[in-house]
Design an enzyme around this catalytic site. Structure first.
Site, PDB file in Angstrom:
ATOM      1  N   ASP A  24      -8.394  -0.510   1.125  1.00 37.51           N
ATOM      2  CA  ASP A  24      -9.030   0.768   1.456  1.00 37.51           C
ATOM      3  C   ASP A  24      -9.196   1.653   0.215  1.00 37.51           C
ATOM      4  OD1 ASP A  24      -9.045  -0.084   4.028  1.00 37.51           O
ATOM      5  OD2 ASP A  24      -7.574   1.345   4.791  1.00 37.51           O
ATOM      6  N   ARG A  67      -9.503   2.761   7.080  1.00 38.67           N
ATOM      7  CA  ARG A  67      -8.842   3.518   8.143  1.00 38.67           C
ATOM      8  C   ARG A  67      -9.061   5.027   7.975  1.00 38.67           C
ATOM      9  NH1 ARG A  67      -3.469   1.861   7.526  1.00 38.67           N
ATOM     10  NH2 ARG A  67      -3.451   0.237   9.101  1.00 38.67           N
ATOM     11  N   GLY A  93       0.793  -1.224   0.000  1.00 39.32           N
ATOM     12  CA  GLY A  93       0.000   0.000   0.000  1.00 39.32           C
ATOM     13  C   GLY A  93       0.828   1.277   0.000  1.00 39.32           C
ATOM     14  N   ILE A 117     -13.211  -9.567   5.032  1.00 38.58           N
ATOM     15  CA  ILE A 117     -13.319  -8.977   3.698  1.00 38.58           C
ATOM     16  C   ILE A 117     -11.969  -8.866   2.993  1.00 38.58           C
ATOM     17  CG2 ILE A 117     -15.388  -7.675   4.376  1.00 38.58           C
ATOM     18  CD1 ILE A 117     -13.697  -5.132   4.161  1.00 38.58           C
ATOM     19  N   MET A 162     -13.843  -2.293   7.180  1.00 37.58           N
ATOM     20  CA  MET A 162     -12.510  -1.666   7.159  1.00 37.58           C
ATOM     21  C   MET A 162     -12.498  -0.356   6.381  1.00 37.58           C
ATOM     22  SD  MET A 162      -9.451  -4.353   6.997  1.00 37.58           S
ATOM     23  CE  MET A 162      -9.014  -5.236   8.495  1.00 37.58           C
ATOM     24  N   TYR A 201     -11.697  -8.643   9.193  1.00 34.75           N
ATOM     25  CA  TYR A 201     -10.645  -9.353   8.454  1.00 34.75           C
ATOM     26  C   TYR A 201     -11.201 -10.269   7.373  1.00 34.75           C
ATOM     27  CZ  TYR A 201      -7.474  -7.438  11.885  1.00 34.75           C
ATOM     28  OH  TYR A 201      -6.750  -6.559  12.651  1.00 34.75           O
TER      29      TYR A 201
HETATM   30  N1  LIG Z   1       7.469   6.540   4.983  1.00 36.82           N
HETATM   31  C1  LIG Z   1       7.957   5.287   4.895  1.00 36.82           C
HETATM   32  N2  LIG Z   1       9.239   5.073   4.515  1.00 36.82           N
HETATM   33  C2  LIG Z   1       9.731   3.819   4.431  1.00 36.82           C
HETATM   34  N3  LIG Z   1       9.024   2.704   4.698  1.00 36.82           N
HETATM   35  C3  LIG Z   1       7.746   2.852   5.077  1.00 36.82           C
HETATM   36  C4  LIG Z   1       7.129   4.137   5.198  1.00 36.82           C
HETATM   37  N4  LIG Z   1       5.847   3.970   5.596  1.00 36.82           N
HETATM   38  C5  LIG Z   1       5.668   2.640   5.730  1.00 36.82           C
HETATM   39  N5  LIG Z   1       6.792   1.965   5.406  1.00 36.82           N
HETATM   40  C6  LIG Z   1       6.990   0.518   5.437  1.00 36.82           C
HETATM   41  O1  LIG Z   1       6.093  -0.095   4.509  1.00 36.82           O
HETATM   42  C7  LIG Z   1       5.585  -1.307   5.030  1.00 36.82           C
HETATM   43  C8  LIG Z   1       4.086  -1.340   4.930  1.00 36.82           C
HETATM   44  O2  LIG Z   1       3.493  -0.139   5.443  1.00 36.82           O
HETATM   45  P1  LIG Z   1       2.043  -0.115   6.068  1.00 36.82           P
HETATM   46  O3  LIG Z   1       1.679   1.300   6.293  1.00 36.82           O
HETATM   47  O4  LIG Z   1       1.982  -1.025   7.231  1.00 36.82           O
HETATM   48  O5  LIG Z   1       1.110  -0.797   4.979  1.00 36.82           O
HETATM   49  P2  LIG Z   1       0.681  -0.360   3.532  1.00 36.82           P
HETATM   50  O6  LIG Z   1       1.871  -0.414   2.666  1.00 36.82           O
HETATM   51  O7  LIG Z   1      -0.329  -1.360   3.174  1.00 36.82           O
HETATM   52  O8  LIG Z   1       0.140   1.038   3.651  1.00 36.82           O
HETATM   53  C9  LIG Z   1       6.084  -1.433   6.450  1.00 36.82           C
HETATM   54  O9  LIG Z   1       7.126  -2.416   6.468  1.00 36.82           O
HETATM   55  C10 LIG Z   1       6.608  -0.054   6.788  1.00 36.82           C
HETATM   56  O10 LIG Z   1       7.743  -0.085   7.643  1.00 36.82           O
HETATM   57  O1  LIG Z   2      -4.918  -5.082  11.858  1.00 38.24           O
HETATM   58  P1  LIG Z   2      -3.976  -4.743  10.756  1.00 38.24           P
HETATM   59  O2  LIG Z   2      -3.396  -5.926  10.104  1.00 38.24           O
HETATM   60  O3  LIG Z   2      -2.944  -3.758  11.174  1.00 38.24           O
HETATM   61  O4  LIG Z   2      -4.805  -4.058   9.609  1.00 38.24           O
HETATM   62  C1  LIG Z   2      -5.795  -3.104   9.816  1.00 38.24           C
HETATM   63  C2  LIG Z   2      -5.806  -2.103   8.691  1.00 38.24           C
HETATM   64  O5  LIG Z   2      -5.493  -2.670   7.451  1.00 38.24           O
HETATM   65  C3  LIG Z   2      -6.307  -2.122   6.420  1.00 38.24           C
HETATM   66  O6  LIG Z   2      -7.129  -3.132   5.940  1.00 38.24           O
HETATM   67  C4  LIG Z   2      -5.517  -1.654   5.247  1.00 38.24           C
HETATM   68  O7  LIG Z   2      -4.318  -1.172   5.607  1.00 38.24           O
HETATM   69  P2  LIG Z   2      -3.086  -1.043   4.624  1.00 38.24           P
HETATM   70  O8  LIG Z   2      -3.632  -0.936   3.235  1.00 38.24           O
HETATM   71  O9  LIG Z   2      -2.398   0.197   5.076  1.00 38.24           O
HETATM   72  O10 LIG Z   2      -2.248  -2.242   4.762  1.00 38.24           O
HETATM   73  C5  LIG Z   2      -7.103  -1.015   7.109  1.00 38.24           C
HETATM   74  O11 LIG Z   2      -8.381  -0.883   6.590  1.00 38.24           O
HETATM   75  C6  LIG Z   2      -7.118  -1.471   8.530  1.00 38.24           C
HETATM   76  O12 LIG Z   2      -7.255  -0.392   9.417  1.00 38.24           O
HETATM   77 MG   LIG Z   3      -1.623   2.072   4.152  1.00 37.83          MG
END
Ligand SMILES: Nc1ncnc2c1ncn2[C@@H]1O[C@H](COP(=O)(O)OP(=O)(O)O)[C@@H](O)[C@H]1O
Ligand SMILES: O=P(O)(O)OC[C@H]1O[C@](O)(COP(=O)(O)O)[C@@H](O)[C@@H]1O
Ligand SMILES: [Mg+2]
Length: 502
Positions: free
Chosen positions: A233, A278, A202, A391, A276, A389
């Site tokens: 999301d 956020r 993401g 979905i 879900m 979870y």
């Molecule tokens: N600003 C950032 N710079 C570098 N890595 C990041 C940053 N934000 C998130 N990450 C890394 O990306 C991975 C996934 O981020 P997360 O926010 O949990 O989920 P998503 O990618 O689905 O939004 C994690 O391992 C996190 O440490």
């Molecule tokens: O409980 P977890 O695994 O941290 O995930 C919860 C979050 O993951 C999501 O499904 C999606 O999050 P990301 O796309 O940032 O991974 C949100 O809607 C929800 O708040």
């Molecule tokens: Mg995210």
């Protein structure tokens, strides 16, 4: 790097050296937001003929290779008086010339962040495209997200191993939050002689991919980093929609159907579904629009209030009087401020990736509704469903499988063509290479002043909560004056009482 001279480029405006977007302004006024290319820092790289030229499966395609001036328009609704003005992205797909000797490619795939239907399909299709279209044999899976680069062994992937993984939810590679240690990740890429990195995740993951790309570039390494955007999301900018989103909406729909059935069957039944989402309420909005059984949809983008005219309590009372039942859908990020205000507590902290942890709006709101009705000695039968979870842990549907396949193929063709630090995705229905900065600069949120939200409001006839600010201000004033009154009665004055009365 091929220039766009044929398309009438009047020179490029080089952005900050390490920025992932390269902006070129054409004589026509159009702007190409291009993605980095290996030749930006390795200008003498050798090129190779694309083996797809001799692939019998693709021989029937009329114009198989994408040309350098093929672009995708960011906006397709334009003024006829100035149709060429606007922003364009490089069209994705196979190029006639590639920048890797396919025998020397060592590719790795990693999945990060939360789950999403279709993750396994993307993994499968990257492996199969590398293997069958380009003849790559060294393909590795990084286990458990970013931290797997430096804390776990890789697993070898081939078409046999991934053959039927698309029928399963989750990711066969595992995933995680946090643990993005850039220098350890870059060292691991170097130590393993990896030269193509496919990163599925993401907005957080894409930011991480950009940092890795920039660091590899700083080291002058010939490594292509390709981002494949993932999020149920649907909060990633620019692309039409994220893979797995439709599957998630369908599953959310099943929960809404159950809530409706329950609500209809009980006196003053209220079916309550928490979904879900956020910071973005897309799943809740689309599931509501698709369902037509929902009376009220609450999303993070629209702050709502409970008491008074136009508030949720009034609305639910009215719907129960009119229909005998009601269905409420709430996205998990909705009403967070209302809850922290009411509970007097701060928010729930942050997760390992730095994402805000949410307070449980579902349970809180159900309790508030119950309290409100019981204070009025009225019946309410709330049936609460939290499919959170469910979905996102399911396998993707047919449409998402096809979509995920296209994303994977675009990513592989892009890396082979030497592009790097890009995200793939459909823009107005055509797949493009988008600079990572562009998709991470802000999160996409439901635009409550466009027609889709208006359609929802007109389908549910719910309150628009536009008076939120006034109502909350009035509530605060009332609470303050009550506090002042009671302080006065008790001879105290907001904590300064001792000084004042002494
Ligand atoms: N600003 C950032 N710079 C570098 N890595 C990041 C940053 N934000 C998130 N990450 C890394 O990306 C991975 C996934 O981020 P997360 O926010 O949990 O989920 P998503 O990618 O689905 O939004 C994690 O391992 C996190 O440490
Ligand atoms: O409980 P977890 O695994 O941290 O995930 C919860 C979050 O993951 C999501 O499904 C999606 O999050 P990301 O796309 O940032 O991974 C949100 O809607 C929800 O708040
Ligand atoms: Mg995210």
């Amino acid at each position: 790097m091929p220039s766009n001279a044929e398309a009438g480029a009047s020179g490029s405006i080089p952005a900050d050296n390490l920025k992932s977007s390269k902006i070129e302004r054409m004589a026509s006024g159009a702007i190409l937001e291009d993605v980095p290319h290996l030749t930006d820092w390795l200008p003498t790289l050798q090129t190779y003929a694309n083996p797809l030229k001799h692939n019998p499966s693709y021989s029937t395609v009329k114009q198989y290779f994408i040309e350098e001036d093929d672009v995708v328009a960011k906006d397709i609704v334009v003024k006829i008086s100035n149709p060429w003005d606007g922003v364009y992205f490089r069209r994705s797909g196979p190029r006639e010339k590639i920048y890797f000797d396919t025998k020397e490619v060592r590719a790795c795939i990693v999945t990060c962040g939360g789950l999403c239907p279709g993750l396994n399909t993307v993994i499968r299709e990257i492996v199969c495209a590398l293997w069958t279209q380009y003849g790559v044999r060294d393909i590795f899976g990084i286990v458990g997200g970013y931290k797997g680069f430096y804390s776990r062994n890789t697993i070898r992937l081939d078409p046999k191993i991934v053959n039927d993984i698309h029928k399963r939810g989750g990711t066969i590679l595992g995933t995680s939050r946090g643990g993005h240690d850039t220098s350890k990740i870059v060292s691991s890429i170097e130590d393993r002689s990896i030269n193509q990195v496919y990163i599925i995740g993401g907005d957080g993951t894409q930011k991480g991919a950009n940092v890795i790309h920039k660091e590899l570039r700083r080291h002058g390494m010939k490594v292509a980093v390709a981002g494949i955007p993932k999020t149920i999301d649907n909060d990633i900018e620019i692309i039409d929609k994220s893979f797995g989103f439709d599957t998630a909406v369908e599953e959310a729909q099943r929960a809404i159907n159950a809530a409706h059935t329950e609500a209809e069957s009980f006196e003053n039944g209220v079916g309550f579904v928490k979904i879900m989402g956020r910071n973005s309420g897309y799943i809740a909005m689309y599931a509501t629009l698709a369902s037509r059984d929902v009376d009220c949809c609450l999303i993070p983008e629209v702050p709502f209030y409970l008491e008074g005219g136009g508030g949720l309590y009034d609305f639910v009372c009215r719907r129960l009087k009119e229909n005998g039942h009601a269905v409420i859908v709430v996205a998990e990020g909705a009403g967070q401020e209302l809850m922290t205000d009411s509970l007097g507590s701060s928010n729930g902290g942050i997760d390992a990736s730095g994402n805000r942890l949410l307070l449980d709006i579902g349970l809180w709101l159900c309790q508030k509704l119950k309290d409100h009705f019981s204070a009025r000695k009225e019946i309410i039968n709330i049936k609460y469903i939290d499919p959170t979870y469910m979905i996102r842990a399911i396998p993707s549907n047919a449409a998402d499988n096809v979509y995920s396949t296209l994303l994977a193929h675009s990513a592989v063709h892009g890396a082979m063509a030497g592009y790097c630090g890009f995200t793939v995705g459909p823009v107005n229905g055509r797949h493009a290479y988008i600079p990572i900065d562009r998709v991470t600069e802000k999160q996409r949120r439901v635009n409550t002043s466009d027609r889709m939200w208006a359609r929802l409001l007109s389908s549910t006839n719910q309150p628009d909560f536009l008076q939120y600010k006034n109502v909350m201000e009035a509530k605060r004033k009332k609470e303050n004056s009550q506090l002042a009154e009671s302080s006065h009665e008790h001879g105290t004055n907001n904590g300064n009482s001792q000084n004042d009365s002494s």
